[in-house]
Motif scaffolding. Structure first.
Motif, PDB file in Angstrom:
ATOM      1  N   ALA A  50       0.826  -1.208   0.000  1.00  0.00           N
ATOM      2  CA  ALA A  50       0.000   0.000   0.000  1.00  0.00           C
ATOM      3  C   ALA A  50       0.861   1.259   0.000  1.00  0.00           C
ATOM      4  CB  ALA A  50      -0.929  -0.009   1.215  1.00  0.00           C
ATOM      5  N   LEU A  51       1.922   1.275   0.801  1.00  0.00           N
ATOM      6  CA  LEU A  51       2.805   2.441   0.836  1.00  0.00           C
ATOM      7  C   LEU A  51       3.449   2.683  -0.522  1.00  0.00           C
ATOM      8  CD1 LEU A  51       4.556   1.991   4.309  1.00  0.00           C
ATOM      9  CD2 LEU A  51       3.007   3.843   3.643  1.00  0.00           C
ATOM     10  N   ALA A  52       3.824   1.594  -1.197  1.00  0.00           N
ATOM     11  CA  ALA A  52       4.427   1.738  -2.526  1.00  0.00           C
ATOM     12  C   ALA A  52       3.426   2.358  -3.502  1.00  0.00           C
ATOM     13  CB  ALA A  52       4.898   0.374  -3.032  1.00  0.00           C
ATOM     14  N   ARG A  53       2.179   1.899  -3.448  1.00  0.00           N
ATOM     15  CA  ARG A  53       1.145   2.441  -4.337  1.00  0.00           C
ATOM     16  C   ARG A  53       0.899   3.927  -4.042  1.00  0.00           C
ATOM     17  NH1 ARG A  53      -3.879  -1.840  -4.761  1.00  0.00           N
ATOM     18  NH2 ARG A  53      -2.680  -3.779  -4.912  1.00  0.00           N
ATOM     19  N   TRP A  54       0.773   4.245  -2.765  1.00  0.00           N
ATOM     20  CA  TRP A  54       0.451   5.622  -2.376  1.00  0.00           C
ATOM     21  C   TRP A  54       1.608   6.570  -2.675  1.00  0.00           C
ATOM     22  CZ3 TRP A  54      -1.534   3.567   2.955  1.00  0.00           C
ATOM     23  CH2 TRP A  54      -2.776   2.931   2.752  1.00  0.00           C
ATOM     24  N   ARG A  55       2.835   6.062  -2.630  1.00  0.00           N
ATOM     25  CA  ARG A  55       3.993   6.903  -2.977  1.00  0.00           C
ATOM     26  C   ARG A  55       3.921   7.320  -4.438  1.00  0.00           C
ATOM     27  NH1 ARG A  55       7.199  10.090  -1.059  1.00  0.00           N
ATOM     28  NH2 ARG A  55       9.117   9.333  -1.979  1.00  0.00           N
ATOM     29  N   GLU A  56       3.440   6.424  -5.290  1.00  0.00           N
ATOM     30  CA  GLU A  56       3.279   6.757  -6.704  1.00  0.00           C
ATOM     31  C   GLU A  56       2.154   7.771  -6.888  1.00  0.00           C
ATOM     32  OE1 GLU A  56       2.739   3.321  -9.076  1.00  0.00           O
ATOM     33  OE2 GLU A  56       4.691   2.434  -8.594  1.00  0.00           O
ATOM     34  N   GLU A  57       1.097   7.615  -6.083  1.00  0.00           N
ATOM     35  CA  GLU A  57      -0.053   8.514  -6.199  1.00  0.00           C
ATOM     36  C   GLU A  57       0.252   9.893  -5.625  1.00  0.00           C
ATOM     37  OE1 GLU A  57      -4.844   8.536  -5.058  1.00  0.00           O
ATOM     38  OE2 GLU A  57      -3.556   6.833  -4.511  1.00  0.00           O
ATOM     39  N   THR A  79       4.693  13.563  -1.013  1.00  0.00           N
ATOM     40  CA  THR A  79       4.192  13.473   0.362  1.00  0.00           C
ATOM     41  C   THR A  79       4.837  12.313   1.112  1.00  0.00           C
ATOM     42  OG1 THR A  79       2.059  14.375  -0.324  1.00  0.00           O
ATOM     43  CG2 THR A  79       2.116  13.215   1.777  1.00  0.00           C
ATOM     44  N   GLU A  80       5.228  12.572   2.351  1.00  0.00           N
ATOM     45  CA  GLU A  80       5.729  11.512   3.230  1.00  0.00           C
ATOM     46  C   GLU A  80       4.540  10.750   3.817  1.00  0.00           C
ATOM     47  OE1 GLU A  80       8.492  12.972   6.157  1.00  0.00           O
ATOM     48  OE2 GLU A  80       8.978  14.696   4.900  1.00  0.00           O
ATOM     49  N   LEU A  81       4.672   9.420   3.924  1.00  0.00           N
ATOM     50  CA  LEU A  81       3.545   8.598   4.369  1.00  0.00           C
ATOM     51  C   LEU A  81       3.991   7.537   5.358  1.00  0.00           C
ATOM     52  CD1 LEU A  81       2.036   8.032   0.819  1.00  0.00           C
ATOM     53  CD2 LEU A  81       1.001   9.450   2.594  1.00  0.00           C
ATOM     54  N   ALA A  82       3.109   7.213   6.295  1.00  0.00           N
ATOM     55  CA  ALA A  82       3.333   6.101   7.229  1.00  0.00           C
ATOM     56  C   ALA A  82       1.986   5.479   7.550  1.00  0.00           C
ATOM     57  CB  ALA A  82       4.018   6.586   8.504  1.00  0.00           C
ATOM     58  N   LEU A  83       1.980   4.164   7.712  1.00  0.00           N
ATOM     59  CA  LEU A  83       0.744   3.430   7.984  1.00  0.00           C
ATOM     60  C   LEU A  83       0.903   2.628   9.269  1.00  0.00           C
ATOM     61  CD1 LEU A  83      -2.092   2.453   7.069  1.00  0.00           C
ATOM     62  CD2 LEU A  83      -0.928   0.599   5.851  1.00  0.00           C
ATOM     63  N   LEU A  84       0.014   2.876  10.221  1.00  0.00           N
ATOM     64  CA  LEU A  84      -0.008   2.136  11.483  1.00  0.00           C
ATOM     65  C   LEU A  84      -1.257   1.266  11.497  1.00  0.00           C
ATOM     66  CD1 LEU A  84       0.955   1.555  14.399  1.00  0.00           C
ATOM     67  CD2 LEU A  84      -0.302   3.595  15.118  1.00  0.00           C
ATOM     68  N   SER A  85      -1.077  -0.049  11.512  1.00  0.00           N
ATOM     69  CA  SER A  85      -2.214  -0.970  11.501  1.00  0.00           C
ATOM     70  C   SER A  85      -2.047  -2.003  12.605  1.00  0.00           C
ATOM     71  CB  SER A  85      -2.326  -1.669  10.139  1.00  0.00           C
ATOM     72  OG  SER A  85      -3.445  -2.547  10.117  1.00  0.00           O
ATOM     73  N   LYS A 101       6.937   1.773  16.358  1.00  0.00           N
ATOM     74  CA  LYS A 101       8.297   1.656  15.813  1.00  0.00           C
ATOM     75  C   LYS A 101       8.282   0.895  14.484  1.00  0.00           C
ATOM     76  CE  LYS A 101      10.877   1.641  20.189  1.00  0.00           C
ATOM     77  NZ  LYS A 101      11.724   0.819  21.083  1.00  0.00           N
ATOM     78  N   ASN A 102       7.544  -0.204  14.444  1.00  0.00           N
ATOM     79  CA  ASN A 102       7.486  -1.015  13.223  1.00  0.00           C
ATOM     80  C   ASN A 102       6.852  -0.236  12.075  1.00  0.00           C
ATOM     81  OD1 ASN A 102       8.669  -3.190  14.496  1.00  0.00           O
ATOM     82  ND2 ASN A 102       6.738  -4.172  15.004  1.00  0.00           N
ATOM     83  N   ALA A 103       5.822   0.559  12.376  1.00  0.00           N
ATOM     84  CA  ALA A 103       5.166   1.353  11.338  1.00  0.00           C
ATOM     85  C   ALA A 103       6.147   2.344  10.721  1.00  0.00           C
ATOM     86  CB  ALA A 103       3.958   2.086  11.922  1.00  0.00           C
ATOM     87  N   TYR A 104       6.937   3.005  11.573  1.00  0.00           N
ATOM     88  CA  TYR A 104       7.907   3.970  11.057  1.00  0.00           C
ATOM     89  C   TYR A 104       9.023   3.260  10.279  1.00  0.00           C
ATOM     90  CZ  TYR A 104      11.689   7.270  10.716  1.00  0.00           C
ATOM     91  OH  TYR A 104      12.698   8.049  10.213  1.00  0.00           O
ATOM     92  N   GLN A 105       9.489   2.133  10.803  1.00  0.00           N
ATOM     93  CA  GLN A 105      10.551   1.396  10.110  1.00  0.00           C
ATOM     94  C   GLN A 105      10.078   0.938   8.730  1.00  0.00           C
ATOM     95  OE1 GLN A 105      12.116  -1.890  12.356  1.00  0.00           O
ATOM     96  NE2 GLN A 105      13.552  -2.497  10.751  1.00  0.00           N
ATOM     97  N   GLY A 151      10.692   3.788   1.540  1.00  0.00           N
ATOM     98  CA  GLY A 151      11.040   5.065   0.939  1.00  0.00           C
ATOM     99  C   GLY A 151       9.952   6.107   1.079  1.00  0.00           C
ATOM    100  N   ALA A 152       8.974   5.847   1.958  1.00  0.00           N
ATOM    101  CA  ALA A 152       7.843   6.768   2.119  1.00  0.00           C
ATOM    102  C   ALA A 152       8.084   7.798   3.209  1.00  0.00           C
ATOM    103  CB  ALA A 152       6.567   5.974   2.428  1.00  0.00           C
ATOM    104  N   ALA A 153       9.041   7.550   4.087  1.00  0.00           N
ATOM    105  CA  ALA A 153       9.321   8.497   5.185  1.00  0.00           C
ATOM    106  C   ALA A 153      10.315   9.548   4.715  1.00  0.00           C
ATOM    107  CB  ALA A 153       9.865   7.753   6.394  1.00  0.00           C
ATOM    108  N   GLY A 154      10.217  10.715   5.337  1.00  0.00           N
ATOM    109  CA  GLY A 154      11.144  11.797   5.057  1.00  0.00           C
ATOM    110  C   GLY A 154      11.472  12.530   6.342  1.00  0.00           C
ATOM    111  N   PRO A 155      12.061  13.708   6.254  1.00  0.00           N
ATOM    112  CA  PRO A 155      12.502  14.415   7.467  1.00  0.00           C
ATOM    113  C   PRO A 155      11.368  14.765   8.436  1.00  0.00           C
ATOM    114  CG  PRO A 155      12.679  15.820   5.515  1.00  0.00           C
ATOM    115  CD  PRO A 155      12.441  14.432   5.035  1.00  0.00           C
TER     116      PRO A 155
END
Length: 425
Positions: free
Chosen positions: A31-38, A42-48, A124-128, A134-138
């Motif tokens: 999902a993060l890979a798809r959303w990065r293309e969309e 934007t920086e993205l993180a998913l917590l589930s 921690k796992n969500a951020y890692q 490649g979805a996280a940034g500064p």
């Protein structure tokens, strides 16, 4: 700065909806890979987790960041969940609300069981995962690192995490740990295969328990529970021999009468044990073990009533710590936002100062060339006058920036300064 979060949790969303939106490990990465293309800028993180599904988005710029509608469509679209079915159960946060929320989540203040320790590892796992994708940034790096720091402050400066409030956590953390210093060498016997037994086994596994046997009348169900914890399923009729050898018993059957009476214990079990310590968690209603067994030498017998009393005391003790924990979250939120606003405003302020400093220096040099007879003292006085004048000119706009920063990031003022003084981006 643009921070947003769209998601759901046990606070406002039904279990049915949370299950529809839940992401497994591979799904989250995909999902993060798809959303990065969309949303490439934007920086993205998913917590589930079992209790929440939250999509975080961050961008240094106001433009180009997906709004709540786009993030909602992305989150629901992955599982093709119709928006009209769940929209009213979703939570949407922005800016400071996002900061405060992730701090409360990481500190377990937003958990179903406040103070539970698992959520910190999940954050921690969500951020890692976001980093690896490649979805996280500064911005998200700073946000999540500060969230983990806040959680550590809450754990270290309050007693919130020292008061367990669930039956399984109290059973293992507060009671079994008094009897056993370690669990990796202890034999564990589970009688029955109820939900409470499974949850208690999770805590035992966390503290190192490895030797697990499960005895259940329904052998298939007992085997399934044993396999989840790398244990062994045994025949129900073999429970007597196991009771003679085991160190810790978790009992959760649905029997109408005790499955171990005091007489049976004295005749069949006690001779095999020879007063060796036996810890019994009788989590059945009605009880599986005759309460009289708890009076035997070396036996530590606790029922649901015993554990619930301890839980109630712990809940009150934990409630007393909540105001301090919330103060820590508020303090860290203020620090983060102040630092972020300073970082955003700093380049504009630097350019603004430079825009006044350069003509000041040029005019001083022109003046000194025209008046070469000036002595050093006079030159110094003139230079100080020019410095004071520039500082007085800087004060009003910078004061306005500081005042506006108390309410939020002063985007409009920063843009106005850029336009008025032709400052570069």
């Amino acid at each position: 700065m643009n921070l947003r979060m769209v998601g759901c949790s046990h606070q406002a969303t039904s279990l049915d909806v949370r299950q529809q939106l839940a992401f497994g490990e591979s799904q989250a990465t995909d999902a993060l890979a798809r959303w990065r293309e969309e949303f490439p800028e934007t920086e993205l993180a998913l917590l589930s987790t079992c209790n929440r599904v939250e999509l975080y988005a961050a961008n240094e710029k106001l433009e180009g960041t997906p709004d709540d509608e786009h993030l909602t469509n992305a989150l629901l679209g992955y599982h093709r969940v119709p928006i009209e079915r769940v929209s009213m159960q979703l939570t949407r946060l922005s800016e400071s609300e996002v900061v405060s929320h992730i701090y409360r989540v990481a500190s377990s203040l937003d958990s179903m069981v406040v103070g539970e320790p698992q959520i910190l590892a999940q954050v921690k796992n969500a951020y890692q995962r976001s980093q690896e994708s490649g979805a996280a940034g500064p911005l998200l790096h700073e946000l999540f690192q500060s969230a983990l720091r806040t959680a550590r402050r809450v754990a270290g400066e309050t007693q919130l995490h020292r008061h367990r409030v669930s039956i399984p956590s109290v059973a293992i953390g507060d009671f079994a740990s008094r009897v056993f210093e370690r669990f990796d060498d202890k034999h564990v016997l589970v009688l029955g295969a109820g939900d409470m037994a499974e949850e208690t086994l999770r805590y035992l596994q966390d503290v190192g328990a490895k030797k697990i046997n499960v005895a259940n009348r329904d052998m298939k169900r007992g085997t399934a529970l044993a396999e989840r914890f790398s244990g062994k399923s045994i025949e129900w009729d073999d429970r007597w021999l196991q009771l003679g050898e085991t160190d810790l018993v978790i009992s959760t059957t649905a029997a109408a009468q005790p499955i171990v009476t005091a007489d049976a214990f004295d005749k069949l079990i006690a001779p095999m044990r020879r007063q060796r310590s036996l810890f019994i968690l009788d989590l059945a209603v009605p009880r599986d073990f005759d309460p009289e067994i708890g009076e035997r030498l070396g036996v530590y017998l606790y029922s649901l009533d015993d554990l619930e009393i301890a839980c109630q005391k712990n809940r009150q003790a934990r409630a007393d710590q909540l105001p301090l924990a919330e103060e820590i979250v508020a303090d860290e939120t203020h620090k983060f936002l102040a630092g972020l606003r300073h970082r955003i405003a700093a380049p504009v302020i630097t350019d603004f100062r430079r825009g006044l400093e350069e003509p000041k220096q040029a005019e001083l040099e022109r003046l000194f060339q025209k008046l070469p007879e000036l002595d050093d003292h006079t030159r110094g006085e003139i230079t100080q006058f020019a410095d004071r004048l520039v500082n007085k000119m800087l004060y009003p706009p910078l004061k306005s920036l500081r005042d506006a920063s108390e309410e939020g990031t002063p985007h409009s003022l920063l843009e106005a300064l850029k336009r008025l003084f032709r400052l570069e981006d």
